[in-house]
Design an enzyme around this catalytic site. Structure first.
Site, PDB file in Angstrom:
ATOM      1  CB  CYS A   1      -2.080  -4.825   6.215  1.00  0.00           C
ATOM      2  SG  CYS A   1      -1.826  -3.024   7.157  1.00  0.00           S
TER       3      CYS A   1
ATOM      4  CD  GLU B   1      -1.473  -0.021   3.635  1.00  0.00           C
ATOM      5  OE1 GLU B   1      -1.899   1.023   3.786  1.00  0.00           O
ATOM      6  OE2 GLU B   1      -1.171  -1.015   4.477  1.00  0.00           O
TER       7      GLU B   1
ATOM      8  CG  HIS C   1      -2.458  -7.102  10.240  1.00  0.00           C
ATOM      9  ND1 HIS C   1      -1.136  -6.719   9.740  1.00  0.00           N
ATOM     10  CD2 HIS C   1      -2.889  -6.137  10.548  1.00  0.00           C
ATOM     11  CE1 HIS C   1      -1.095  -5.448   9.671  1.00  0.00           C
ATOM     12  NE2 HIS C   1      -2.102  -4.836  10.159  1.00  0.00           N
TER      13      HIS C   1
HETATM   14  P1  HMG Z   1      -3.099   5.763  22.013  1.00  0.00           P
HETATM   15  O1  HMG Z   1      -4.457   6.074  21.810  1.00  0.00           O
HETATM   16  O2  HMG Z   1      -2.300   6.830  22.025  1.00  0.00           O
HETATM   17  O3  HMG Z   1      -2.616   4.820  23.030  1.00  0.00           O
HETATM   18  O4  HMG Z   1      -2.573   4.922  20.409  1.00  0.00           O
HETATM   19  P2  HMG Z   1      -3.414   4.267  24.281  1.00  0.00           P
HETATM   20  O5  HMG Z   1      -3.934   5.382  25.107  1.00  0.00           O
HETATM   21  O6  HMG Z   1      -4.594   3.550  23.870  1.00  0.00           O
HETATM   22  O7  HMG Z   1      -2.402   3.183  24.976  1.00  0.00           O
HETATM   23  C1  HMG Z   1      -1.790   2.222  24.343  1.00  0.00           C
HETATM   24  C2  HMG Z   1      -2.015   1.002  25.271  1.00  0.00           C
HETATM   25  O8  HMG Z   1      -1.086   1.605  26.130  1.00  0.00           O
HETATM   26  C3  HMG Z   1      -3.146   0.818  26.183  1.00  0.00           C
HETATM   27  O9  HMG Z   1      -3.232  -0.518  26.391  1.00  0.00           O
HETATM   28  C4  HMG Z   1      -2.905   1.612  27.431  1.00  0.00           C
HETATM   29  O10 HMG Z   1      -3.690   1.241  28.526  1.00  0.00           O
HETATM   30  C5  HMG Z   1      -1.657   1.420  27.662  1.00  0.00           C
HETATM   31  P3  HMG Z   1      -4.826  -1.110  26.078  1.00  0.00           P
HETATM   32  O11 HMG Z   1      -5.755  -0.359  27.386  1.00  0.00           O
HETATM   33  O12 HMG Z   1      -5.242  -0.759  24.777  1.00  0.00           O
HETATM   34  O13 HMG Z   1      -4.461  -2.599  26.740  1.00  0.00           O
HETATM   35  N1  HMG Z   1      -0.677   2.053  28.580  1.00  0.00           N
HETATM   36  C6  HMG Z   1       0.307   1.728  29.138  1.00  0.00           C
HETATM   37  N2  HMG Z   1       0.989   0.564  29.591  1.00  0.00           N
HETATM   38  C7  HMG Z   1       1.508   0.510  30.472  1.00  0.00           C
HETATM   39  N3  HMG Z   1       2.073   1.742  31.218  1.00  0.00           N
HETATM   40  C8  HMG Z   1       1.749   3.051  30.612  1.00  0.00           C
HETATM   41  C9  HMG Z   1       0.856   3.224  29.795  1.00  0.00           C
HETATM   42  N4  HMG Z   1       0.186   4.187  29.053  1.00  0.00           N
HETATM   43  C10 HMG Z   1      -0.897   3.510  28.184  1.00  0.00           C
HETATM   44  N5  HMG Z   1       2.404   3.805  31.337  1.00  0.00           N
HETATM   45  C11 HMG Z   1      -3.453   3.603  18.881  1.00  0.00           C
HETATM   46  C12 HMG Z   1      -3.070   3.566  20.328  1.00  0.00           C
HETATM   47  C13 HMG Z   1      -3.778   2.015  18.529  1.00  0.00           C
HETATM   48  C14 HMG Z   1      -4.662   4.176  18.689  1.00  0.00           C
HETATM   49  C15 HMG Z   1      -2.268   3.874  18.179  1.00  0.00           C
HETATM   50  O14 HMG Z   1      -1.182   3.327  18.147  1.00  0.00           O
HETATM   51  C16 HMG Z   1      -2.481   4.101  16.466  1.00  0.00           C
HETATM   52  O15 HMG Z   1      -3.267   5.092  16.045  1.00  0.00           O
HETATM   53  N6  HMG Z   1      -2.189   3.038  15.720  1.00  0.00           N
HETATM   54  C17 HMG Z   1      -2.185   3.052  14.258  1.00  0.00           C
HETATM   55  C18 HMG Z   1      -3.688   2.299  14.107  1.00  0.00           C
HETATM   56  C19 HMG Z   1      -3.382   1.007  14.265  1.00  0.00           C
HETATM   57  O16 HMG Z   1      -2.382   0.318  14.350  1.00  0.00           O
HETATM   58  N7  HMG Z   1      -4.653   0.083  14.326  1.00  0.00           N
HETATM   59  C20 HMG Z   1      -4.608  -1.235  14.422  1.00  0.00           C
HETATM   60  C21 HMG Z   1      -5.720  -1.915  13.843  1.00  0.00           C
HETATM   61  S1  HMG Z   1      -5.965  -1.474  12.124  1.00  0.00           S
HETATM   62  C22 HMG Z   1      -4.922  -2.540  11.338  1.00  0.00           C
HETATM   63  O17 HMG Z   1      -4.349  -3.422  11.875  1.00  0.00           O
HETATM   64  C23 HMG Z   1      -4.747  -2.000   9.890  1.00  0.00           C
HETATM   65  C24 HMG Z   1      -3.006  -1.389   9.651  1.00  0.00           C
HETATM   66  O18 HMG Z   1      -1.871  -2.224   9.765  1.00  0.00           O
HETATM   67  C25 HMG Z   1      -3.153  -0.811   8.164  1.00  0.00           C
HETATM   68  C26 HMG Z   1      -3.678  -1.188   7.109  1.00  0.00           C
HETATM   69  O19 HMG Z   1      -4.277  -2.347   7.052  1.00  0.00           O
HETATM   70  O20 HMG Z   1      -2.803  -0.933   6.141  1.00  0.00           O
HETATM   71  C27 HMG Z   1      -3.075  -0.177  10.852  1.00  0.00           C
END
Ligand code: HMG
Length: 389
Positions: free
Chosen positions: A111, A79, A233
């Site tokens: 992906c 992509e 994935h």
């Molecule tokens: P965010 O919103 O900044 O992070 O980004 P958050 O607040 O959700 O925290 C992440 C995790 O860290 C959470 O864990 C927190 O609790 C934990 P969870 O509750 O989810 O289990 N956390 C801590 N843990 C330990 N000590 C601490 C601490 N602080 C927080 N101090 C978000 C998260 C996924 C939104 C971001 O990374 C993002 O935007 N990522 C990109 C999108 C993505 O990867 N999506 C995945 C599904 S879509 C997909 O797979 C397709 C893709 O590959 C693209 C394609 O297909 O082409 C992306």
């Protein structure tokens, strides 16, 4: 006829960023990335490394002269293509010296593209049993500086040789797909970086997994107990772990659960050090699992969950071939030590460097001694350099 993965290769750029350094620079608690995402490092590519050079290098790892003569199809799933018109696999076909009477195409669905490619390859070999197909999954995942996805970026490529009587993994015929028209992650033509609805995307990933797995079990009569490992994935490794945990019901056999969890952790070894490589990330998980597991055996069954935003997902399965262990590189992790660590400011400069061509469409780059590199752009044409035979 058994069809599947006969060989695989992996290419990553020579630079990486330690995720703890990114956390400091972004004023985040490092545990958010280390424990919350299970991420350790991110592969960073210079402008001279793109999906063509990484894809060619991944395939170069295993190609023999016989392979070059027998490959009659080169598919790339990506992509982050380098051209809206010409397929990256045409460049790769030339760089690798594959015989001319071949079909070369590029497949896009976020992906998921390489998984569609795997099925096309299987269908092609069913009709042409002596054909070899080169399947490449290559991407450079960039969300941008100070974005929510920044800590999940990465770059790299997995290449696979698909043929009959494969030495590594035999594909089963039990694929189940699902499509949902959603906007969880997308990149309009006018944008260099994707737009992402982060939490919505993780919810969709998990829901797609749960519903497709339920349909898979309903249609095939199989259950988790039939598998030794489940590869996911991996946009970031923690999401795969959440996915696996969501499939365990309260009656799951303890030993089966422990085995699946142990193998899951082996499957994320490389992703933790490389980051998301979009289409390649599922296959990076498989390579990591097979190269680092000490317990997997021939005939073990592996399940796969492929997910591409937008969204299309697929569950499919494979069975390990008799000699798979002799056909994988168990020393790869040692080569990760040769990578060069970047500071955050070096990463920001390198990863986000933009190509600017002059009025004639020309641009040249600093020399890059990797196996394959982008040497220059001449009259809007990308000119690649090959530093190997
Ligand atoms: P965010 O919103 O900044 O992070 O980004 P958050 O607040 O959700 O925290 C992440 C995790 O860290 C959470 O864990 C927190 O609790 C934990 P969870 O509750 O989810 O289990 N956390 C801590 N843990 C330990 N000590 C601490 C601490 N602080 C927080 N101090 C978000 C998260 C996924 C939104 C971001 O990374 C993002 O935007 N990522 C990109 C999108 C993505 O990867 N999506 C995945 C599904 S879509 C997909 O797979 C397709 C893709 O590959 C693209 C394609 O297909 O082409 C992306």
């Amino acid at each position: 006829m058994n069809i599947g993965i006969d060989k695989f290769g992996l290419a990553i750029p020579e630079y990486f960023l330690d995720i703890r350094d990114l956390a400091v620079a972004r004023n985040e608690n490092a545990n958010k990335f280390l424990k919350g995402l299970l991420q350790l490092e991110m592969s960073v590519s210079p402008v001279t490394q793109d999906i063509v050079t990484l894809g060619a290098a991944a395939a170069h790892e295993f190609l023999t002269e016989e392979d070059r003569k027998k490959i009659d199809m080169v598919i790339i799933g990506t992509e982050t293509g380098v051209d809206q018109s010409k397929s990256a696999s045409v460049f790769i076909h030339n760089l690798l010296g594959i015989q001319p009477f071949a079909r070369c195409v590029e497949i896009k669905e976020a992906c998921y593209g390489a998984t569609a490619g795997l099925d096309f390859a299987k269908n092609h070999i069913e009709k042409n049993p002596d054909s070899y197909v080169l399947l490449i999954a290559a991407d450079i995942a960039k969300y941008g500086i100070e974005t929510s996805g920044e800590s999940t970026q990465g770059s790299g490529s997995c290449a696979m040789l698909i043929k009959k009587d494969p030495e590594i993994l035999i594909l089963n015929n039990d694929n189940i797909c699902q499509t949902r028209d959603i906007m969880d992650f997308w990149r309009p033509n006018y944008s260099a970086y994707p737009y992402v609805d982060g939490h919505f995307s993780t919810k969709q990933y998990l829901e797609c997994l749960e519903t497709t797995w339920a349909e898979y079990c309903r249609r095939t009569g199989k259950k988790l107990e039939d598998f030794t490992a489940f590869c996911f994935h991996l946009p970031f490794p923690k999401l795969g772990l959440k996915g696996l945990n969501s499939l365990f019901d309260k009656n799951i056999n303890r030993e089966v659960k422990d085995t699946l969890l142990e193998n899951f952790h082996t499957s994320i070894t490389y992703s933790r050090r490389i980051g998301n490589i979009y289409t390649g990330s599922l296959y990076l998980g498989l390579i990591s699992l097979l190269e680092n597991s000490e317990t997997l055996k021939p005939d073990d069954n592996i399940a796969f969950f492929s997910y591409g935003s937008g969204a299309v997902c697929e569950i499919f399965t494979g069975t390990l071939a008799k000699n798979f262990k002799e056909n994988v590189n168990s020393h790869r992790l040692e080569t990760f030590q040769n990578r060069k660590k970047l500071s955050v400011s070096e990463y920001e400069k390198m990863f986000f460097e933009e190509i600017t061509v002059d009025e004639e469409g020309n641009c040249s780059f600093n020399p890059d001694e990797s196996l394959f590199s982008l040497e220059r752009i001449e009259n809007h044409k990308r000119i690649y350099k090959k530093n190997c035979k």
